[in-house]
Write a protein that holds these residues in place. Sequence first.
Motif, PDB file in Angstrom:
ATOM      1  N   UNK A  93       1.168  20.608   2.182  1.00 20.50           N
ATOM      2  CA  UNK A  93       2.586  20.485   2.546  1.00 20.50           C
ATOM      3  C   UNK A  93       3.385  19.761   1.458  1.00 20.50           C
ATOM      4  N   UNK A  94       2.858  19.786   0.228  1.00 24.56           N
ATOM      5  CA  UNK A  94       3.593  19.201  -0.881  1.00 24.56           C
ATOM      6  C   UNK A  94       3.397  17.710  -1.060  1.00 24.56           C
ATOM      7  N   UNK A  95       2.424  17.140  -0.363  1.00 23.24           N
ATOM      8  CA  UNK A  95       2.141  15.712  -0.490  1.00 23.24           C
ATOM      9  C   UNK A  95       0.698  15.477  -0.880  1.00 23.24           C
ATOM     10  N   UNK A  96       0.222  14.267  -0.604  1.00 24.04           N
ATOM     11  CA  UNK A  96      -1.145  13.895  -0.948  1.00 24.04           C
ATOM     12  C   UNK A  96      -1.843  13.307   0.276  1.00 24.04           C
ATOM     13  N   UNK A  97      -3.151  13.212   0.162  1.00 27.99           N
ATOM     14  CA  UNK A  97      -3.905  12.604   1.246  1.00 27.99           C
ATOM     15  C   UNK A  97      -3.653  11.105   1.292  1.00 27.99           C
ATOM     16  N   UNK A  98      -3.733  10.599   2.501  1.00 24.16           N
ATOM     17  CA  UNK A  98      -3.239   9.263   2.840  1.00 24.16           C
ATOM     18  C   UNK A  98      -4.381   8.550   3.557  1.00 24.16           C
ATOM     19  N   UNK A  99      -5.233   7.808   2.820  1.00 24.27           N
ATOM     20  CA  UNK A  99      -6.482   7.326   3.415  1.00 24.27           C
ATOM     21  C   UNK A  99      -6.322   6.106   4.314  1.00 24.27           C
ATOM     22  N   UNK A 100      -7.102   6.105   5.365  1.00 22.93           N
ATOM     23  CA  UNK A 100      -7.271   4.931   6.222  1.00 22.93           C
ATOM     24  C   UNK A 100      -8.755   4.611   6.279  1.00 22.93           C
ATOM     25  N   UNK A 101      -9.081   3.427   6.743  1.00 22.95           N
ATOM     26  CA  UNK A 101     -10.472   2.984   6.782  1.00 22.95           C
ATOM     27  C   UNK A 101     -10.732   2.310   8.122  1.00 22.95           C
ATOM     28  N   UNK A 155       0.812  -1.212   0.000  1.00 24.14           N
ATOM     29  CA  UNK A 155       0.000   0.000   0.000  1.00 24.14           C
ATOM     30  C   UNK A 155       0.842   1.257   0.000  1.00 24.14           C
ATOM     31  N   UNK A 156       1.932   1.247   0.752  1.00 28.19           N
ATOM     32  CA  UNK A 156       2.818   2.412   0.802  1.00 28.19           C
ATOM     33  C   UNK A 156       3.486   2.640  -0.549  1.00 28.19           C
ATOM     34  N   UNK A 157       3.907   1.572  -1.201  1.00 24.77           N
ATOM     35  CA  UNK A 157       4.513   1.706  -2.532  1.00 24.77           C
ATOM     36  C   UNK A 157       3.487   2.266  -3.513  1.00 24.77           C
ATOM     37  N   UNK A 158       2.279   1.752  -3.451  1.00 24.10           N
ATOM     38  CA  UNK A 158       1.218   2.249  -4.332  1.00 24.10           C
ATOM     39  C   UNK A 158       0.991   3.740  -4.114  1.00 24.10           C
ATOM     40  N   UNK A 159       1.200   4.203  -2.876  1.00 27.70           N
ATOM     41  CA  UNK A 159       0.963   5.612  -2.552  1.00 27.70           C
ATOM     42  C   UNK A 159       2.198   6.484  -2.801  1.00 27.70           C
ATOM     43  N   UNK A 160       3.286   5.895  -3.264  1.00 32.13           N
ATOM     44  CA  UNK A 160       4.409   6.725  -3.682  1.00 32.13           C
ATOM     45  C   UNK A 160       5.714   6.556  -2.942  1.00 32.13           C
ATOM     46  N   UNK A 161       5.792   5.637  -1.952  1.00 27.70           N
ATOM     47  CA  UNK A 161       7.071   5.415  -1.288  1.00 27.70           C
ATOM     48  C   UNK A 161       7.947   4.506  -2.153  1.00 27.70           C
ATOM     49  N   UNK A 162       9.247   4.646  -2.030  1.00 27.80           N
ATOM     50  CA  UNK A 162      10.122   3.685  -2.686  1.00 27.80           C
ATOM     51  C   UNK A 162       9.997   2.347  -1.963  1.00 27.80           C
ATOM     52  N   UNK A 163      10.254   1.234  -2.654  1.00 24.88           N
ATOM     53  CA  UNK A 163      10.174  -0.063  -1.974  1.00 24.88           C
ATOM     54  C   UNK A 163      11.057  -0.127  -0.730  1.00 24.88           C
TER      55      UNK A 163
END
Length: 684
Positions: free
Chosen positions: A529-537, A325-333
């Motif tokens: 702050x230069x990023x994107x929203x980071x959803x939780x459920x 999920x973190x990779x999908x949201x833009x973190x490096x592996x």
Amino acid sequence: MKTYAPFDENRPKLEKQYENAVFSSKDCWTETQLRQAWDTHKRENPDEDRILSRAFLISLILEHAPVAEEKFNAFPGKFQHYNLLAEDLQAGYELSRKKVPGVVTWAADMKLGIGWMVDRSHVAPDWKNLMKLGLPGLIERAERGTSPFHKAVVMVYKALAEFCRRVASINDNPVYAEIAEHAPKTLHEAFALAYVLHDAIEFAGEEVRTMGRFDEIYIDFYCDDLKAGRLTRESAKELIKYFWIAFYARYQGKRFGKNFCFGPDFNELSYLGMETYYELNTVDPKLSVLVRNDMPQDFAELYARCIRDGRTAIVSLNYDVVVAGLIRHGRTPEDARDFIPIGCYEPAVAGKEVSLSGSTHVYLPIPVLSVIDSGRNYGTFEDFKTGYLEELRRVCTIMRERQTLCDLAWKYVNPVPLLSGTFDSCLEKGRDISDAGALYNTAGCVCSYLADAVDSLEAVRYLVYERKLCTLAELRRILKDNWQGHEKLRAEVLRKSAKWGNNDPRVDSLAVEIASFISELLFKLPNGRGGFYFPSLYGQLVVERGKDIGALPSGRLAGEPMSKNMDAVIGMDRNGITALMDSVLKVDMRQFPCGTCLDIMLHPTSVRGDEGIKILVSLIRTFIAHGGSGIQFNIFDAAVLRDAQVHPEKYANLQVRVCGWNVRFTDLEPAAQETFIRQAEQIA
């Protein structure tokens, strides 16, 4: 090496160490002196950068405020700040309103179903950098920069080192003298440094919600101490108990808990820590276990025994799903693999990310009410559902506009050089974390009460479009009447309308559609702050927030509790745990990289004996293997809970997993107690 009394002998004092702190007058200033120095500084530096003025006040407190005398404690380090830090924080809020016109730094609009805030929690320092560099190393690298940020970092870390020297002198504790001069070399020094920085950051106005990967951070210190003969396995347990009890003592188990993470690579300290946790038996700290398929069975059974025996402040998190999920949201592996739980279940890249995972909220059932209240005549259920999704889009746009102002205001409210100075990226940029200094500057959005939204949509389909038992206009009046006078219709919808959590394909497809829509929407929504929203459920504060939400088409009455986390509405999962898990697992958890969690309640008889431990492990492994993200447990007998209401003195250690933290059952308000009793009665 200084020795301390056995933990159990000192435990009563240690549990009250914050409440009963006695402050020394040795080498310290009075409140009047501190206030005079602070007033003089403000008067002489009226245009000083906010981060420098805040750093000056933090340093003033650390260098001169009274220090608690607690020679019985292996981890002293409290100081008397006379509310100066809190007063200046309020001044920061006032400054932010001048600098960012229109900002409201905390609010919830329950008509729209959104919340936003300057989230001063869900943060953590780079624990690995702290252990590697120590205070002298952090000071040395900050001295290479010339920005106001670099100067502030140098100022607060020098002050923290001086504070450690004062603690050492007042408490005859050489460990603190050592950590003032060099990076930690022993387990005791490592724990002491972590504790000192933790408390300094928290008293400076941010809430540190995780202490990092416990077994990974401290294993080398532990092994070195064993090899050198400084510790034995048993004396290490004693040291851990002294360390962990401090986090319980701060809030007495009445806040959100302090997260210590285990895994995904387990070592000797993993086992020792879990054994210690079992023996400690308190609601705080709480533990996260990062689970992969290769988790050793004996470790799995060790922590399952903790859960089965009432130490339920443990959540199991699917390491591979979180990483994906973190990779999908833009973190490096590489960065994704180095995440830590930054709150209850929410991950962030250690030392590189500030996710502010609780900064915004979307309450999923409320847009259902908005569509009904709009007065529009939707010809089909598909039209109604489209109206709901578009209302979600609209309120998220409004939420983003309001949260962006909070993002811009944070650097005026509370810059945190004590925290930011551990981040490599902050040093490279010369910017505090409050000023987008982290590598990843995400903004958490908690999407809450999925089950209530799904059940309400399904009820609209059933009542209005399939059975035609009422029109939308009539349903609007029914809800305004809180179902009064419509009891027969309410019984119909409660009994016959399908509900989330029963492996019903049509209802579950609604949940999947809503989840996919809100996830995609938030993934593409930029923050301030230069990023994107980071959803939780997940849904939390189910009793408290439920009081603010009106009657729902699902049959829920106004003010009743909402659904918790990924669970079904209380009493609506009628087909057992397997069906509930099947419903939940249809949602792609990678769409919610800021965290999801399923709560399972079991009767004690279902996990009795050694076989019961294996059943618990099997449930965890099955959920993880099929793509679940987080899972946690309560194991209750309803009769015991009822008795605890009547005789609370008999149940001082009865723990309950509220949402992402534990409390004592007897500390819950009656309405909250009833939610657990209702669940327990359902499985009796």
